[in-house]
Design a protein around this motif. Structure first.
Motif, short mmCIF file in Angstrom:
data_model
loop_
_atom_site.label_atom_id
_atom_site.label_comp_id
_atom_site.label_asym_id
_atom_site.label_seq_id
_atom_site.Cartn_x
_atom_site.Cartn_y
_atom_site.Cartn_z
N ALA A 1 2.65 1.83 -3.30
CA ALA A 1 1.60 2.25 -3.85
C ALA A 1 0.67 4.04 -4.34
O ALA A 1 0.25 4.62 -4.74
CB ALA A 1 0.16 1.63 -3.88
N GLU A 2 1.44 3.92 -2.68
CA GLU A 2 0.66 5.72 -2.57
C GLU A 2 1.65 6.31 -3.46
O GLU A 2 2.16 7.29 -3.80
CB GLU A 2 0.85 5.35 -0.72
CG GLU A 2 -0.50 4.79 -0.30
CD GLU A 2 -1.19 5.38 1.23
OE1 GLU A 2 0.42 5.83 1.59
OE2 GLU A 2 -1.81 4.99 1.48
N LYS A 3 3.43 5.81 -2.53
CA LYS A 3 4.26 6.25 -3.98
C LYS A 3 4.50 6.56 -4.77
O LYS A 3 4.54 7.74 -5.23
CB LYS A 3 5.62 5.94 -3.30
CG LYS A 3 6.12 6.01 -1.55
CD LYS A 3 7.69 4.93 -1.26
CE LYS A 3 7.68 5.45 0.45
NZ LYS A 3 9.59 4.98 0.29
N ALA A 4 3.35 5.56 -5.35
CA ALA A 4 3.85 5.26 -7.29
C ALA A 4 2.32 5.85 -7.44
O ALA A 4 2.58 7.07 -7.94
CB ALA A 4 3.06 3.70 -7.74
N ILE A 5 1.51 6.53 -6.62
CA ILE A 5 0.13 7.71 -6.56
C ILE A 5 0.40 8.97 -6.92
O ILE A 5 1.02 9.63 -7.90
CB ILE A 5 -0.64 6.54 -6.13
CG1 ILE A 5 -1.72 6.03 -6.31
CG2 ILE A 5 -1.84 8.02 -6.78
CD1 ILE A 5 -2.62 5.40 -5.56
N ALA A 6 1.29 9.29 -5.48
CA ALA A 6 1.87 10.71 -4.98
C ALA A 6 2.82 10.82 -6.75
O ALA A 6 3.15 11.89 -7.41
CB ALA A 6 2.42 10.61 -4.16
N ALA B 1 2.86 9.74 -10.03
CA ALA B 1 2.43 9.60 -10.88
C ALA B 1 1.73 10.99 -10.79
O ALA B 1 1.48 11.61 -11.92
CB ALA B 1 0.95 8.93 -10.88
N ARG B 2 0.76 11.41 -9.94
CA ARG B 2 0.68 13.39 -9.88
C ARG B 2 0.96 14.09 -9.81
O ARG B 2 0.64 14.59 -10.52
CB ARG B 2 0.00 13.13 -8.09
CG ARG B 2 -1.07 12.42 -7.96
CD ARG B 2 -1.89 12.81 -6.64
NE ARG B 2 -3.27 12.04 -5.99
CZ ARG B 2 -3.91 11.55 -5.40
NH1 ARG B 2 -2.62 11.44 -4.71
NH2 ARG B 2 -4.87 10.70 -5.34
N THR B 3 2.54 13.76 -9.43
CA THR B 3 3.57 14.94 -9.71
C THR B 3 3.79 14.77 -10.84
O THR B 3 3.92 16.10 -11.64
CB THR B 3 4.63 14.74 -8.75
OG1 THR B 3 4.44 14.23 -7.38
CG2 THR B 3 6.09 15.60 -9.02
N GLU C 1 0.89 -1.24 -0.25
CA GLU C 1 0.09 -0.02 -0.01
C GLU C 1 1.14 0.73 0.01
O GLU C 1 0.39 1.99 -0.56
CB GLU C 1 -1.08 0.06 1.46
CG GLU C 1 -1.70 -0.55 0.91
CD GLU C 1 -3.06 -0.86 2.35
OE1 GLU C 1 -2.49 0.19 3.02
OE2 GLU C 1 -3.79 -2.06 1.83
#
Length: 120
Positions: free
Chosen positions: A11-16, A18-20, A8
């Motif tokens: 995944a949060e790091k990857a989502i962050a 991706a947002r960046t 998780e």
């Protein structure tokens, strides 16, 4: 469970990340939009200048044509006037005789016209 939390977090790091990346991409697109607008404005200005130059060339061409036509008319008028020797042309003598009302002018030659007009 530890692996689930670890997954998780990743995944949060990857989502962050991706947002960046998306935010950076959006910022770059805006920058490109500004650049594209600037280029479009420059092209529009160049087009306006080219149109102005074309109108100027057209006016000059029309002016040159008018001058050429006027010069041609002046040359034609100069050719129709009596020669520089002071001797009037046959056509000029006939016109003057007609204007004075001399009878028979149409059958007269140049010498007779000069005599009838009192110039010969």
């Amino acid at each position: 469970m530890a692996t689930k939390k670890k997954a998780e977090k990743e995944a949060e790091k990857a989502i962050a990340a991706a947002r960046t990346a998306v935010e950076e991409a959006q910022r770059l697109v805006k920058k490109l939009d500004k650049k594209a607008r600037k280029e479009a404005d420059e092209l529009a200005a160049a087009l306006a200048q080219a149109e102005k130059d074309a109108k100027k060339v057209l006016r000059r061409t029309e002016k040159t044509q008018r001058h050429a036509a006027q010069a041609a008319r002046e040359r034609a008028a100069a050719a129709a006037t009596p020669s520089s020797t002071g001797i009037p042309t046959f056509r000029d003598l006939r016109d003057r005789a007609k204007a004075r009302g001399i009878q028979g002018y149409s059958r007269m030659n140049k010498a007779q016209l000069l005599h009838a007009l009192g110039e010969g």
